[in-house]
Design an enzyme around this catalytic site. Structure first.
Site, short mmCIF file in Angstrom:
data_model
loop_
_atom_site.label_atom_id
_atom_site.label_comp_id
_atom_site.label_asym_id
_atom_site.label_seq_id
_atom_site.Cartn_x
_atom_site.Cartn_y
_atom_site.Cartn_z
N GLU A 108 0.84 -1.20 0.00
CA GLU A 108 0.00 0.00 0.00
C GLU A 108 0.87 1.24 0.00
O GLU A 108 1.93 1.26 0.64
CB GLU A 108 -0.86 -0.04 1.27
N ASP A 110 0.04 5.38 0.55
CA ASP A 110 -1.11 6.20 0.94
C ASP A 110 -0.89 7.70 1.03
O ASP A 110 0.10 8.14 1.65
CB ASP A 110 -1.55 5.83 2.38
N GLU A 112 -3.37 10.16 2.98
CA GLU A 112 -4.57 10.16 3.81
C GLU A 112 -4.71 11.54 4.43
O GLU A 112 -3.75 12.05 5.02
CB GLU A 112 -4.45 9.11 4.92
#
Ligand SMILES: *[C@@H]1O[C@H](CO)[C@@H](O)[C@H](O)[C@H]1NC(C)=O
Ligand SMILES: *[C@@H]1O[C@H](CO)[C@@H](O)[C@H](O)[C@H]1NC(C)=O
Ligand SMILES: *[C@@H]1O[C@H](CO)[C@@H](O)[C@H](O)[C@H]1NC(C)=O
Length: 307
Positions: A108, A110, A112
Site C-alpha cells: 500500500e 497512501d 490520507e
C-alpha cells in the site's frame, strides 16, 4: 559454456538496445475512463463530462464511499487533483488517494487526509505498507502551506523499483528509498488506485479524541485531473523493468532541497522518531543517503495510527 555466456551477452545487449523508448506521459485521464465506483455507489458522483468525481459521506451513508481504478499497475506515476471537504468541523473524517495490491500480504502507498476540529486545518498523512506489514506503519504527518479544502491541489505518487516519492503540487515531500534493510516491506506488487472517504473516528483526529459529527453536514471530496502514467499489469510482458523507463528515476538535487525545506517546516510526525512505538527504529530510518529522514524536523503531536 563459452558460447552460452556469449549468447547471454548478446541477448542482454539486444534487450538493452531495443527497449522501446517510452516517454513520460502526463496527459489527463477522465474519471469514468480510468475508475469505477467501489462502494456506496450513490455517493460516487462523476461530473457530466466524466472528467471529475465527487464522493461523500453523510448521516445516511455513515461508512462513506469510494472508487477504484479499472486496472492494476505495476509501478507508475499517479496524480489526482483533490479538494477536501470544507465543513467547519470534519474531525474523524479520513479522505484518501492511495494505491493498494489485492494480495493477502498486501502492499500500500497512501495519501490520507485527516479531518479537523473547528479551529484547525486538515492534516496530511503519508504511509506505506509492503508485503502485509500492516503492524509496522511508516506514517508521516504534515500540515500544509495552504488550506486544502479551499482549492484543488495535485497529489502525486511516483513508485518505481528504486523509490517512492510523494509530491504535493510540484514539491516532493517524502522519498522512500528501496534499501535492502527494508526487505519485502518495500511495495512491489501490482496495485489498484483508490479514492475514498470514510469514518476514522477512532484514530484520525487527535488520536480519536474528536469523532465524526454528521450534524456538520455531508462531507464531500472532489477529485479531478487524474494522471495515470503507469504500467498496466495486463500489458507488462514479463518484468516491470520494461516499463520503468517511462518514469522519472528519482528527484534532482534542487527538488531534494525543496523537499527538505518542506519537511523541516511542515512535518509534525515521523515514525522514525516515535520511540514510544518503535523502541528500536525501523532499519531504514538510520540509512544515510537520499532516502534518509532529516532528523532536524520538529516532531510533535506524536499520535499514531494503530489499526
Ligand atoms: C498518453 O496517455 C493517454 C491517456 O492514458 C493516452 O490516451 C495516450 O494515448 C498516451 N499517449 C502516448 C503517446 O502514449
Ligand atoms: C495540477 O496539475 C494540473 C495538470 O498538470 C495543472 O494544470 C495545475 O496547474 C496543477 N495545479 C496546481 C495547484 O499545481
Ligand atoms: C513476505 O511475507 C511472507 C509471509 O510473512 C514471507 O514468508 C516472505 O518471505 C515475505 N517476502 C519478502 C520478500 O520479504
Amino acid at each position: 559454456m563459452l558460447f552460452s555466456t556469449y549468447l547471454r551477452f548478446v541477448i542482454l545487449f539486444t534487450i538493452t538496445i531495443f527497449k522501446p523508448s517510452v516517454s513520460l506521459n502526463l496527459s489527463i485521464v477522465q474519471f469514468t475512463e480510468a475508475f469505477t465506483s467501489l462502494y456506496n455507489n450513490q455517493n460516487v458522483v462523476p461530473s457530466i463530462d466524466g472528467k471529475s468525481v465527487e464522493i461523500s459521506m453523510n448521516q445516511w451513508t455513515t461508512s462513506g464511499s469510494g472508487f477504484i481504478s479499472r486496472n492494476a499497475y505495476y509501478y507508475g506515476l499517479f496524480t489526482a487533483s483533490i479538494k477536501l471537504p470544507n465543513n467547519r468541523y470534519s474531525a474523524g473524517v479520513v479522505a484518501t488517494f492511495y494505491a493498494q495490491s489485492h494480495e493477502l500480504n498486501r502492499d500500500e502507498i497512501d495519501f490520507e487526509f485527516l479531518g479537523h476540529i473547528e479551529s484547525e486545518k486538515w492534516v496530511l498523512q503519508t504511509n506505506i505498507y509492503g508485503n502485509g506489514s500492516v503492524n509496522k506503519g511508516r506514517e508521516e504527518r504534515y500540515t500544509l502551506p495552504f488550506d486544502p479544502s479551499e482549492d484543488c491541489h495535485n497529489y502525486t505518487i511516483l513508485w518505481n523499483t528504486g523509490r517512492i516519492v510523494f509530491y504535493v503540487d510540484d514539491c516532493p515531500i517524502r522519498e522512500v528509498e528501496n534499501v535492502e534493510s527494508m526487505g519485502g516491506d518495500f511495495p512491489s506488487q501490482p496495485m489498484f488506485l483508490y479514492g475514498t472517504i470514510w469514518d476514522g473516528s477512532d484514530w484520525a483526529t487527535q488520536n480519536g479524541k474528536y469523532r465524526v459529527d454528521f450534524q456538520h453536514g455531508s462531507f464531500v471530496t472532489s477529485y479531478s485531473s487524474f494522471v495515470i502514467n503507469g504500467c498496466r499489469v495486463d500489458q507488462v510482458e514479463s518484468t516491470p523493468m520494461e516499463c520503468d523507463i517511462a518514469l522519472p528515476s528519482g528527484i534532482s538535487d534542487i527538488e531534494r532541497s525543496k523537499m527538505n525545506v518542506f519537511r523541516s517546516k511542515y512535518m509534525t510526525y515521523s515514525y522514525c522518531h516515535d520511540t514510544a512505538r518503535y523502541r528500536a527504529t525501523l532499519p531504514e530510518c538510520g540509512v544515510e543517503g537520499p532516502g534518509m529522514q532529516p532528523v532536524e524536523a520538529p516532531i510533535s503531536g506524536a499520535s499514531s495510527r494503530f489499526i
